[in-house]
Design a protein around this motif. Structure first.
Motif, mmCIF file in Angstrom:
data_model
loop_
_atom_site.group_PDB
_atom_site.id
_atom_site.type_symbol
_atom_site.label_atom_id
_atom_site.label_comp_id
_atom_site.label_asym_id
_atom_site.label_seq_id
_atom_site.Cartn_x
_atom_site.Cartn_y
_atom_site.Cartn_z
ATOM 1 N N UNK A 1 -6.879 2.832 7.715
ATOM 2 C CA UNK A 1 -6.423 1.807 8.651
ATOM 3 C C UNK A 1 -5.494 0.788 7.994
ATOM 4 N N UNK A 2 -5.236 0.951 6.694
ATOM 5 C CA UNK A 2 -4.313 0.059 5.998
ATOM 6 C C UNK A 2 -2.891 0.565 6.159
ATOM 7 N N UNK A 3 -2.004 -0.299 6.628
ATOM 8 C CA UNK A 3 -0.608 0.073 6.790
ATOM 9 C C UNK A 3 0.076 -0.009 5.415
ATOM 10 N N UNK A 4 0.645 1.117 4.958
ATOM 11 C CA UNK A 4 1.323 1.152 3.674
ATOM 12 C C UNK A 4 2.837 1.100 3.870
ATOM 13 N N UNK A 5 3.513 0.419 2.959
ATOM 14 C CA UNK A 5 4.962 0.233 3.067
ATOM 15 C C UNK A 5 5.634 0.611 1.759
ATOM 16 N N UNK A 6 6.949 0.753 1.821
ATOM 17 C CA UNK A 6 7.727 1.058 0.621
ATOM 18 C C UNK A 6 7.885 -0.180 -0.251
ATOM 19 N N UNK A 7 8.255 0.052 -1.512
ATOM 20 C CA UNK A 7 8.403 -1.046 -2.474
ATOM 21 C C UNK A 7 9.393 -2.095 -1.992
ATOM 22 N N UNK A 8 10.494 -1.651 -1.388
ATOM 23 C CA UNK A 8 11.517 -2.602 -0.931
ATOM 24 C C UNK A 8 10.959 -3.564 0.115
#
Length: 203
Positions: free
Chosen positions: A45-52
């Motif tokens: 349920x954790x939204x993961x994002x890119x480094x940028x």
């Protein structure tokens, strides 16, 4: 005797929770944390994002990026947010709040949320808002305990994916909590209770 035992367990749990919360130290989120927070993000349920994405927040809204750290230097959780909007829509926004599984139910999430609300008060925001999947009942209940209420529903805010067996698109609840600059709670009154994602900019 069962009632006494339950009362004792509840008292012990509250004391333990308070102890862990005190042991938690808040500090600014840094670039180095990008190499240390993988364990915190191991959650469906954790939204993961890119480094940028994370770097953008550190550049433009660094004061809204906070880490909760244990005495041993382990990341217990973190929060990323920003301030946006104009006029009475000027508000603090919780982009992501994540707590490591072993530190959940210890007050870390509430401590991080209060920190973001404190920053938003200093920025003279009228309210704080966040988006949450409508299926995430645990998070919804938690935010309600923190004083947030459902402002409106956003159709298909979370994209599912095109791959086989990918989850379908899912609606989000836009939840809000009025701050001291909105004494009458006007920011909690929605013009429309259900909107499309494309209507977000105009509402």
């Amino acid at each position: 005797s069962c009632t006494i035992m339950r009362s004792f367990k509840l008292s012990y749990y509250n004391e333990y929770k308070s102890y862990l919360s005190i042991m938690c130290t808040l500090r600014p989120f840094t670039c180095q944390d990008l190499f240390k927070f993988n364990k915190v993000n191991f959650d469906p349920l954790t939204e993961n994002y890119g480094t940028s994405f994370y770097l953008q927040y550190l550049v433009y809204w660094s004061e809204y990026c906070t880490v909760a750290e244990s005495p041993t230097g382990e990341i217990e959780g973190y929060i990323l947010g920003k301030a946006e909007g104009q006029g009475p829509e000027w508000h603090g926004h919780v982009t992501t709040l994540t707590v490591s599984p072993q530190f959940r139910r210890t007050g870390v999430a509430e401590t991080l949320m209060k920190q973001l609300e404190k920053i938003s008060e200093a920025q003279k925001c009228y309210f704080v808002d966040l988006f949450v999947r409508i299926s995430n009942n645990v998070a919804i209940a938690m935010y309600k305990r923190f004083g947030y209420s459902v402002y409106r529903q956003i159709i298909e805010y979370y994209a599912g994916g095109n791959a086989p067996h990918s989850p379908p698109d899912e609606d989000a609840y836009d939840m809000r909590k009025a701050l001291s600059h909105d004494k009458d709670g006007k920011s909690l009154i929605a013009k429309k209770k259900i909107i499309k994602t494309t209507e977000l900019l105009s509402n």
